[in-house]
Design a protein around this motif. Structure first.
Motif, PDB file in Angstrom:
ATOM      1  N   SER A 123       0.852  -1.195   0.000  1.00 33.86           N
ATOM      2  CA  SER A 123       0.000   0.000   0.000  1.00 33.86           C
ATOM      3  C   SER A 123       0.887   1.244   0.000  1.00 33.86           C
ATOM      4  O   SER A 123       2.088   1.187   0.261  1.00 33.86           O
ATOM      5  CB  SER A 123      -0.914  -0.014   1.221  1.00 33.86           C
ATOM      6  OG  SER A 123      -0.134  -0.060   2.385  1.00 33.86           O
ATOM      7  N   CYS A 124       0.249   2.367  -0.316  1.00 36.51           N
ATOM      8  CA  CYS A 124       0.977   3.636  -0.323  1.00 36.51           C
ATOM      9  C   CYS A 124      -0.001   4.762   0.001  1.00 36.51           C
ATOM     10  O   CYS A 124      -1.215   4.598  -0.094  1.00 36.51           O
ATOM     11  CB  CYS A 124       1.641   3.878  -1.682  1.00 36.51           C
ATOM     12  SG  CYS A 124       0.482   4.064  -3.056  1.00 36.51           S
ATOM     13  N   GLY A 125       0.557   5.887   0.411  1.00 38.80           N
ATOM     14  CA  GLY A 125      -0.242   7.092   0.657  1.00 38.80           C
ATOM     15  C   GLY A 125      -0.078   8.043  -0.518  1.00 38.80           C
ATOM     16  O   GLY A 125       1.052   8.400  -0.864  1.00 38.80           O
ATOM     17  N   PHE A 177       6.765   6.345   9.181  1.00 36.90           N
ATOM     18  CA  PHE A 177       5.331   6.441   8.873  1.00 36.90           C
ATOM     19  C   PHE A 177       4.770   7.705   9.525  1.00 36.90           C
ATOM     20  O   PHE A 177       4.012   8.450   8.906  1.00 36.90           O
ATOM     21  CB  PHE A 177       4.605   5.197   9.399  1.00 36.90           C
ATOM     22  CG  PHE A 177       3.161   5.135   8.975  1.00 36.90           C
ATOM     23  CD1 PHE A 177       2.807   4.548   7.780  1.00 36.90           C
ATOM     24  CD2 PHE A 177       2.161   5.674   9.770  1.00 36.90           C
ATOM     25  CE1 PHE A 177       1.482   4.500   7.365  1.00 36.90           C
ATOM     26  CE2 PHE A 177       0.837   5.628   9.377  1.00 36.90           C
ATOM     27  CZ  PHE A 177       0.494   5.035   8.172  1.00 36.90           C
ATOM     28  N   VAL A 204       3.758   7.903  -1.173  1.00 37.28           N
ATOM     29  CA  VAL A 204       4.785   7.508  -0.201  1.00 37.28           C
ATOM     30  C   VAL A 204       4.526   6.075   0.287  1.00 37.28           C
ATOM     31  O   VAL A 204       3.383   5.685   0.492  1.00 37.28           O
ATOM     32  CB  VAL A 204       4.829   8.511   0.987  1.00 37.28           C
ATOM     33  CG1 VAL A 204       3.469   8.657   1.653  1.00 37.28           C
ATOM     34  CG2 VAL A 204       5.865   8.105   2.040  1.00 37.28           C
ATOM     35  N   GLU A 205       5.612   5.314   0.394  1.00 36.01           N
ATOM     36  CA  GLU A 205       5.584   3.997   1.033  1.00 36.01           C
ATOM     37  C   GLU A 205       6.921   3.854   1.746  1.00 36.01           C
ATOM     38  O   GLU A 205       7.573   4.874   1.997  1.00 36.01           O
ATOM     39  CB  GLU A 205       5.279   2.879   0.023  1.00 36.01           C
ATOM     40  CG  GLU A 205       6.147   2.844  -1.203  1.00 36.01           C
ATOM     41  CD  GLU A 205       7.438   2.118  -1.010  1.00 36.01           C
ATOM     42  OE1 GLU A 205       8.456   2.823  -0.806  1.00 36.01           O
ATOM     43  OE2 GLU A 205       7.489   0.886  -1.115  1.00 36.01           O
ATOM     44  N   MET A 206       7.346   2.633   2.081  1.00 37.12           N
ATOM     45  CA  MET A 206       8.532   2.560   2.936  1.00 37.12           C
ATOM     46  C   MET A 206       9.563   1.498   2.533  1.00 37.12           C
ATOM     47  O   MET A 206      10.419   1.156   3.348  1.00 37.12           O
ATOM     48  CB  MET A 206       8.090   2.334   4.399  1.00 37.12           C
ATOM     49  CG  MET A 206       7.182   3.439   4.909  1.00 37.12           C
ATOM     50  SD  MET A 206       6.676   3.239   6.622  1.00 37.12           S
ATOM     51  CE  MET A 206       8.206   3.605   7.452  1.00 37.12           C
ATOM     52  N   SER A 223      -3.843   3.403  -0.256  1.00 36.72           N
ATOM     53  CA  SER A 223      -4.693   3.076   0.899  1.00 36.72           C
ATOM     54  C   SER A 223      -5.121   4.335   1.653  1.00 36.72           C
ATOM     55  O   SER A 223      -6.097   4.308   2.398  1.00 36.72           O
ATOM     56  CB  SER A 223      -3.944   2.145   1.854  1.00 36.72           C
ATOM     57  OG  SER A 223      -2.765   2.781   2.313  1.00 36.72           O
ATOM     58  N   ASP A 224      -4.368   5.413   1.476  1.00 37.38           N
ATOM     59  CA  ASP A 224      -4.704   6.664   2.172  1.00 37.38           C
ATOM     60  C   ASP A 224      -4.181   7.836   1.350  1.00 37.38           C
ATOM     61  O   ASP A 224      -3.361   7.651   0.451  1.00 37.38           O
ATOM     62  CB  ASP A 224      -4.123   6.676   3.590  1.00 37.38           C
ATOM     63  CG  ASP A 224      -2.630   6.410   3.612  1.00 37.38           C
ATOM     64  OD1 ASP A 224      -2.238   5.246   3.463  1.00 37.38           O
ATOM     65  OD2 ASP A 224      -1.867   7.375   3.739  1.00 37.38           O
ATOM     66  N   LEU A 249      -2.543  11.677   1.562  1.00 37.06           N
ATOM     67  CA  LEU A 249      -1.916  12.650   2.452  1.00 37.06           C
ATOM     68  C   LEU A 249      -2.466  14.056   2.273  1.00 37.06           C
ATOM     69  O   LEU A 249      -2.378  14.878   3.173  1.00 37.06           O
ATOM     70  CB  LEU A 249      -0.394  12.661   2.247  1.00 37.06           C
ATOM     71  CG  LEU A 249       0.355  11.634   3.088  1.00 37.06           C
ATOM     72  CD1 LEU A 249       0.098  10.223   2.627  1.00 37.06           C
ATOM     73  CD2 LEU A 249       1.848  11.926   3.100  1.00 37.06           C
TER      74      LEU A 249
END
Ligand code: ADE
Length: 234
Positions: free
Chosen positions: A90-92, A159, A178-180, A203-204, A206
């Motif tokens: 997932s990513c924002g 996060f 953004v992800e990690m 998933s979200d 920002l």
């Protein structure tokens, strides 16, 4: 066996999908693979090998963040000779023309730092996806009712980022999401001449603050797994 993966030699396929969450690895393997077998339980970081349309595939959890992914990707490459590594996660979203549930294909992955950073010293290396995988994933996404966004993402170390100005600069420079994990995956793949790609679901958001309910996360996650599998064997 490697240090963090309990699989025997030959238990891991040349193509590995890597979700951050080990339970998603289990769900994806049971949903999409034929005859999935659990090949790793060390530290609960589940991995499964089965077949997809006759092709052997492993789905191995990576954990969250680049240090964790680095352990699993290193061992998959060095000890099990994985050739194609596709992050599914997932990513924002960071741009207003991207919505939750959309698919993001990460062409590049910027970061403040990643576990390979010290090795590259003064070089600001540009971690990038394998073009063939990226193109195949884009084609696979277009074949379904999905809006694929292709471009640069940001692999963050935090996060709960307390530097909103940094996010602002990412948005300003056109970063999609953004992800990690992806920046380290791309750097390792380049170093060892393997193919890598990150296929992400938003998933979200920002900017808008929107968040995908847990039940819907699973549904959109499935689409991403199919895109990754189709890309791997295109
Ligand atoms: N993965 C999904 N949403 C994220 C966010 N907002 N920041 C970092 N990683 C994420």
């Amino acid at each position: 066996m490697s240090t963090h993966i309990g699989a025997k030699e030959g238990d891991i396929a040349p193509t590995v999908l890597m979700p951050g969450d080990p339970l998603r690895a289990k769900w994806a393997a049971r949903t999409f693979l034929d005859d999935p077998v659990c090949i790793n339980e060390v530290r609960g970081m589940l991995g499964f090998t089965g077949t997809w349309r006759g092709h052997p595939v492993t789905i191995q959890g990576s954990g969250m963040g680049m240090p964790s992914l680095s352990i699993y990707a290193n061992e998959l490459i060095r000890d099990y000779d994985a050739q194609t590594l596709i992050r599914i996660g997932s990513c924002g979203a960071m741009q207003t023309d991207i919505a939750v549930r959309d698919v993001v294909l990460a062409m590049t992955a910027s970061s403040v730092g990643n576990p390979s950073r010290a090795m590259l010293r003064e070089i600001h290396y540009a971690p990038h996806a394998d073009f063939g995988l990226l193109r195949a994933a884009h084609e696979a996404a277009l074949r379904r009712d999905t809006t694929p966004h292709v471009g640069g993402i940001y692999s963050s170390d935090t996060f709960y980022d307390e530097r909103p100005d940094l996010h602002e600069q990412m948005v300003r420079h056109g970063i999609l999401a953004v992800e990690m994990e992806a920046a380290e995956l791309y750097t390792l793949a380049a170093r060892h001449r393997r193919r890598a790609l990150a296929v992400l679901t938003v998933s979200d958001h920002l900017v808008t603050g929107e968040d995908l309910p847990a039940i819907e996360r699973e549904q959109s996650f499935g689409e991403m797994v199919e895109i990754a599998l189709e890309a791997a064997f295109a």
